[in-house]
Design a protein around this motif. Structure first.
Motif, mmCIF file in Angstrom:
data_model
loop_
_atom_site.group_PDB
_atom_site.id
_atom_site.type_symbol
_atom_site.label_atom_id
_atom_site.label_comp_id
_atom_site.label_asym_id
_atom_site.label_seq_id
_atom_site.Cartn_x
_atom_site.Cartn_y
_atom_site.Cartn_z
ATOM 1 N N PRO A 98 -20.597 24.606 43.644
ATOM 2 C CA PRO A 98 -19.944 25.622 43.528
ATOM 3 C C PRO A 98 -18.313 25.145 43.850
ATOM 4 O O PRO A 98 -17.366 25.763 43.484
ATOM 5 N N HIS A 99 -18.342 23.989 44.519
ATOM 6 C CA HIS A 99 -16.777 23.490 44.710
ATOM 7 C C HIS A 99 -15.928 24.464 45.295
ATOM 8 O O HIS A 99 -14.767 24.841 45.288
ATOM 9 N N ASP A 100 -16.358 25.264 46.656
ATOM 10 C CA ASP A 100 -15.907 26.343 47.133
ATOM 11 C C ASP A 100 -15.805 25.948 48.564
ATOM 12 O O ASP A 100 -15.001 26.993 49.394
ATOM 13 N N GLN A 101 -15.955 24.991 49.242
ATOM 14 C CA GLN A 101 -15.890 24.736 50.619
ATOM 15 C C GLN A 101 -16.041 23.152 50.648
ATOM 16 O O GLN A 101 -16.577 22.422 49.932
ATOM 17 N N ASN A 102 -15.584 22.699 51.981
ATOM 18 C CA ASN A 102 -16.040 21.281 52.323
ATOM 19 C C ASN A 102 -17.518 21.060 52.632
ATOM 20 O O ASN A 102 -18.129 22.465 53.346
ATOM 21 N N TYR A 103 -18.199 20.110 52.199
ATOM 22 C CA TYR A 103 -19.680 19.815 52.504
ATOM 23 C C TYR A 103 -19.608 18.547 53.347
ATOM 24 O O TYR A 103 -18.603 17.598 53.349
ATOM 25 N N THR A 104 -20.609 18.402 54.199
ATOM 26 C CA THR A 104 -21.000 17.124 54.740
ATOM 27 C C THR A 104 -22.502 16.916 54.426
ATOM 28 O O THR A 104 -23.380 17.022 55.045
ATOM 29 N N PRO A 105 -22.519 15.838 53.353
ATOM 30 C CA PRO A 105 -23.668 15.599 52.740
ATOM 31 C C PRO A 105 -24.259 14.554 53.616
ATOM 32 O O PRO A 105 -23.640 13.891 54.434
ATOM 33 N N THR A 106 -25.586 14.336 53.361
ATOM 34 C CA THR A 106 -26.299 13.173 53.855
ATOM 35 C C THR A 106 -27.125 12.419 52.579
ATOM 36 O O THR A 106 -27.644 13.120 51.629
ATOM 37 N N VAL A 107 -26.669 11.041 52.373
ATOM 38 C CA VAL A 107 -27.278 10.398 51.398
ATOM 39 C C VAL A 107 -28.490 9.542 51.632
ATOM 40 O O VAL A 107 -28.299 8.774 52.834
ATOM 41 N N THR A 108 -29.523 9.545 51.201
ATOM 42 C CA THR A 108 -30.644 8.751 51.581
ATOM 43 C C THR A 108 -31.260 7.892 50.417
ATOM 44 O O THR A 108 -31.574 8.485 49.362
ATOM 45 N N LEU A 109 -31.588 6.501 50.724
ATOM 46 C CA LEU A 109 -32.243 5.583 49.603
ATOM 47 C C LEU A 109 -33.469 5.001 50.269
ATOM 48 O O LEU A 109 -33.276 4.857 51.465
ATOM 49 N N THR A 110 -34.610 5.374 49.756
ATOM 50 C CA THR A 110 -35.834 5.017 50.110
ATOM 51 C C THR A 110 -36.691 3.770 49.213
ATOM 52 O O THR A 110 -36.557 4.214 48.051
ATOM 53 N N ASP A 111 -36.967 2.698 49.772
ATOM 54 C CA ASP A 111 -37.678 2.062 49.117
ATOM 55 C C ASP A 111 -39.221 2.142 48.754
ATOM 56 O O ASP A 111 -39.649 2.976 49.559
ATOM 57 N N PRO A 112 -39.916 1.321 47.984
ATOM 58 C CA PRO A 112 -41.252 1.811 47.854
ATOM 59 C C PRO A 112 -42.009 1.310 48.968
ATOM 60 O O PRO A 112 -43.243 2.048 49.064
ATOM 61 N N GLU A 113 -41.755 0.553 49.987
ATOM 62 C CA GLU A 113 -42.386 0.426 51.251
ATOM 63 C C GLU A 113 -42.215 1.595 52.254
ATOM 64 O O GLU A 113 -42.978 1.279 53.428
ATOM 65 N N GLY A 114 -41.421 2.402 52.153
ATOM 66 C CA GLY A 114 -41.090 3.549 52.870
ATOM 67 C C GLY A 114 -39.931 3.322 53.792
ATOM 68 O O GLY A 114 -39.468 4.292 54.442
#
Length: 134
Positions: A98-114
């Protein structure tokens, strides 16, 4: 009730994998996120419904970026439309933002071992490019 998994959780009668969730030793190495950059739509347009590309520089001693599972939460009604990976970079494309407000995202990367790496605490402003170095 047996959930059919192999992680020895309470719903499972099978053998455990001795992973971190079972109190056993960690299997493999965790990914490490070096930085995150984000850009609005590649053509420079920005408005309701356009996209955001997150480029994540990552290292994982025992897994190349191609095999990491990526997720971004906290971006409103955006949805994940593509993940493209190279040796040490994961590009995550969100669309319908929407590009209508500030967002505070969370980025997560997970490997095959968990094992996973999670970065939050940064702000993505509407129609703006930026970068965050955790």
């Amino acid at each position: 009730v047996d959930g059919g998994g192999l992680d020895a959780s309470p719903d499972d009668g099978g053998p455990g994998d001795a992973g971190p969730e079972d109190g056993g030793p960690q299997v493999g190495e965790s990914p490490v996120i070096a930085n995150i950059a984000w850009t609005v739509a590649q053509d420079g347009s920005c408005g309701p419904g356009s996209g955001v590309l997150f480029s994540v520089v990552v290292s994982d001693p025992d897994t190349i970026a191609f095999f990491l599972e990526a997720s971004v939460t906290g971006m409103g009604s955006c949805f994940l439309s593509d993940v493209d990976s190279a040796t040490d970079m994961v590009d995550i494309t969100l669309s319908n933002c929407p590009h209508d407000q500030n967002y505070t995202p969370t980025v997560t990367l997970t490997d095959p071992e968990g094992n996973s790496a999670t970065v939050s605490g940064f702000t993505v402003m509407p129609c703006s490019n930026g970068a965050y170095f955790p």
